[in-house]
Design a protein around this motif. Structure first.
Motif, PDB file in Angstrom:
ATOM      1  N   ALA A 111       0.825  -1.207   0.000  1.00 14.69           N
ATOM      2  CA  ALA A 111       0.000   0.000   0.000  1.00 14.69           C
ATOM      3  C   ALA A 111       0.861   1.258   0.000  1.00 14.69           C
ATOM      4  N   ALA A 112       1.970   1.219   0.737  1.00 15.27           N
ATOM      5  CA  ALA A 112       2.869   2.379   0.803  1.00 15.27           C
ATOM      6  C   ALA A 112       3.490   2.670  -0.561  1.00 15.27           C
ATOM      7  N   LYS A 113       3.809   1.614  -1.303  1.00 15.21           N
ATOM      8  CA  LYS A 113       4.431   1.791  -2.618  1.00 15.21           C
ATOM      9  C   LYS A 113       3.487   2.427  -3.626  1.00 15.21           C
ATOM     10  N   THR A 114       2.198   2.115  -3.513  1.00 17.03           N
ATOM     11  CA  THR A 114       1.241   2.605  -4.492  1.00 17.03           C
ATOM     12  C   THR A 114       0.687   3.986  -4.130  1.00 17.03           C
ATOM     13  N   ASP A 115       1.020   4.470  -2.950  1.00 16.87           N
ATOM     14  CA  ASP A 115       0.599   5.808  -2.529  1.00 16.87           C
ATOM     15  C   ASP A 115       1.759   6.768  -2.793  1.00 16.87           C
ATOM     16  N   ALA A 116       1.644   7.563  -3.839  1.00 19.97           N
ATOM     17  CA  ALA A 116       2.746   8.429  -4.262  1.00 19.97           C
ATOM     18  C   ALA A 116       3.203   9.383  -3.159  1.00 19.97           C
ATOM     19  N   SER A 117       2.248   9.903  -2.386  1.00 18.42           N
ATOM     20  CA  SER A 117       2.614  10.855  -1.334  1.00 18.42           C
ATOM     21  C   SER A 117       3.404  10.184  -0.217  1.00 18.42           C
ATOM     22  N   ILE A 118       3.167   8.893   0.005  1.00 17.19           N
ATOM     23  CA  ILE A 118       3.911   8.140   1.013  1.00 17.19           C
ATOM     24  C   ILE A 118       5.254   7.688   0.455  1.00 17.19           C
ATOM     25  N   ALA A 119       5.244   7.117  -0.749  1.00 13.12           N
ATOM     26  CA  ALA A 119       6.469   6.573  -1.348  1.00 13.12           C
ATOM     27  C   ALA A 119       7.547   7.628  -1.539  1.00 13.12           C
ATOM     28  N   SER A 120       7.147   8.869  -1.702  1.00 11.98           N
ATOM     29  CA  SER A 120       8.127   9.936  -1.920  1.00 11.98           C
ATOM     30  C   SER A 120       8.747  10.445  -0.625  1.00 11.98           C
ATOM     31  N   ARG A 121       8.170  10.038   0.526  1.00 10.82           N
ATOM     32  CA  ARG A 121       8.654  10.575   1.802  1.00 10.82           C
ATOM     33  C   ARG A 121       9.068   9.518   2.818  1.00 10.82           C
ATOM     34  N   ILE A 122       8.641   8.270   2.592  1.00  7.75           N
ATOM     35  CA  ILE A 122       8.883   7.208   3.565  1.00  7.75           C
ATOM     36  C   ILE A 122       9.450   5.984   2.861  1.00  7.75           C
ATOM     37  N   SER A 123      10.493   5.399   3.420  1.00  8.30           N
ATOM     38  CA  SER A 123      11.133   4.228   2.811  1.00  8.30           C
ATOM     39  C   SER A 123      10.502   2.933   3.306  1.00  8.30           C
ATOM     40  N   THR A 124      10.628   1.890   2.488  1.00  9.32           N
ATOM     41  CA  THR A 124      10.156   0.563   2.873  1.00  9.32           C
ATOM     42  C   THR A 124      11.257  -0.465   2.633  1.00  9.32           C
ATOM     43  N   VAL A 125      11.254  -1.505   3.450  1.00  6.61           N
ATOM     44  CA  VAL A 125      12.184  -2.633   3.296  1.00  6.61           C
ATOM     45  C   VAL A 125      11.360  -3.912   3.428  1.00  6.61           C
ATOM     46  N   ASP A 126      11.296  -4.728   2.363  1.00  7.56           N
ATOM     47  CA  ASP A 126      10.401  -5.893   2.366  1.00  7.56           C
ATOM     48  C   ASP A 126      11.080  -7.219   2.693  1.00  7.56           C
ATOM     49  N   ASN A 127      12.336  -7.171   3.125  1.00  8.15           N
ATOM     50  CA  ASN A 127      13.020  -8.419   3.509  1.00  8.15           C
ATOM     51  C   ASN A 127      13.696  -8.273   4.869  1.00  8.15           C
ATOM     52  N   SER A 128      13.038  -7.561   5.776  1.00 10.53           N
ATOM     53  CA  SER A 128      13.641  -7.302   7.087  1.00 10.53           C
ATOM     54  C   SER A 128      13.647  -8.517   7.991  1.00 10.53           C
ATOM     55  N   ASN A 129      13.080  -9.639   7.530  1.00  7.90           N
ATOM     56  CA  ASN A 129      13.170 -10.887   8.284  1.00  7.90           C
ATOM     57  C   ASN A 129      14.497 -11.602   8.030  1.00  7.90           C
ATOM     58  N   PHE A 130      15.354 -10.998   7.205  1.00  2.44           N
ATOM     59  CA  PHE A 130      16.705 -11.509   6.981  1.00  2.44           C
ATOM     60  C   PHE A 130      17.718 -10.454   7.424  1.00  2.44           C
TER      61      PHE A 130
END
Length: 311
Positions: free
Chosen positions: A256-275
């Protein structure tokens, strides 16, 4: 004149010939079909064994790579967040303490101080909780505590939490400890969060830890959590949403964060933090956020493998 018995014998002979032909033909055909099926079964069995061997080999390689990542991690994150502070917020009941603690440990290895941990229950993002949360956030708050002017519950409650746990970048004083305790304890009394640490002090960095996909009301639940992330960012925190690959799916918080342009431009995501590699990325992403650089990192097809190397 032909005898009737002759007709009977002739017909019987014809039917016997036909039956015998069917039997002989079927036997020959069955043999060919059986041989072909046996060949296919043998091929499929060999393919299955080959795939099992490849999966086993891949699992061993992943385990070895993870062990290597864990071994070199302290060197890769050393002093990246020196003299900084951070808070972890677990978003939802599916997030395990093990997943959160691994991120805490890696961020501490980067030199940052953990000033608190908060767990948001599934009730926090449940649309049924909206009116109760809005009533709480707009009444009976400690003196000097303000919230965003909005009709959106996620925004209002998110701004309340942000005012409590983020170190202001504008130089204004942080909320006193008594106010922080009162507000967070009040939310705890509503069953939407619990404090995982005895004390909470405002921090410069916030890691929101998520896991898996929302099972119901995904769009509304994700919107509520992203409103919190947005308010934390507006208050001046470096914010990273850390999760697993499932959370990068369309119904997951990272998706959801990736598809929200206002969020993606200001907040980072990491999708493999279980490693371990993903936990390193969380640290590097926080450092990049502090420099105004946001990105989507990890193992998903649309993610960058790693954040920018800290300088």
């Amino acid at each position: 004149m032909i005898d009737f018995k002759y007709h009977v014998v002739s017909l019987i002979s014809v039917f016997l010939a036909i039956a015998l032909g069917i039997i002989i033909g079927t036997t020959a055909l069955n043999g060919a079909i059986t041989d072909n099926l046996n060949s296919q079964v043998k091929t499929l069995t060999n393919d299955k064994r080959d795939l099992e061997a490849r999966v086993s080999s891949s699992a061993i390689q992943i385990q070895q790579n993870s062990a290597f990542d864990a071994a070199v991690a302290p060197t890769l994150v050393k002093d990246v967040l020196a003299d900084q502070s951070f808070i972890t917020i677990t978003a939802g009941d599916s997030v395990t303490a093990e997943q959160r603690d691994a991120i805490i440990k890696m961020t501490q290895a980067a030199g940052a101080k953990n000033t608190g941990s908060i767990s948001l229950s599934d009730s926090y993002s449940d649309p049924k909780s909206a009116s109760t949360l809005m009533n709480y956030a707009t009444s009976d708050l400690p003196a000097g505590v303000t919230v965003a002017q909005s009709s959106n519950t996620g925004t209002v409650v998110g701004s309340l939490i942000a005012n409590m746990i983020v170190t202001p970048k504008d130089g204004s004083p942080a909320q006193p400890g008594a106010s922080i305790t009162a507000v967070l304890s009040g939310l705890g009394g509503l069953g939407v969060l619990k404090l995982d640490s005895t004390d909470i002090s405002p921090a410069q960095n916030i890691v929101i830890v998520t896991s898996g996909k929302a099972t119901d009301e995904a769009k509304k639940r994700n919107a509520t959590l992203l409103a919190l992330a947005s308010e934390l960012d507006k208050k001046g925190a470096a914010v990273v949403i850390a999760g697993d690959l499932d959370s990068a799916a369309s119904s997951g918080l990272i998706g959801a964060a990736k598809t929200d342009a206002s969020i993606a431009s200001r907040i980072s995501t990491v999708d493999n933090s279980n490693f371990a590699s993903g936990q390193i990325s969380v640290v590097w992403a926080l450092a990049a956020e502090a420099n105004g650089k946001s990105g989507q990192y990890g193992a998903a097809k649309d993610a960058q493998p790693i954040p920018p190397t800290p300088k």
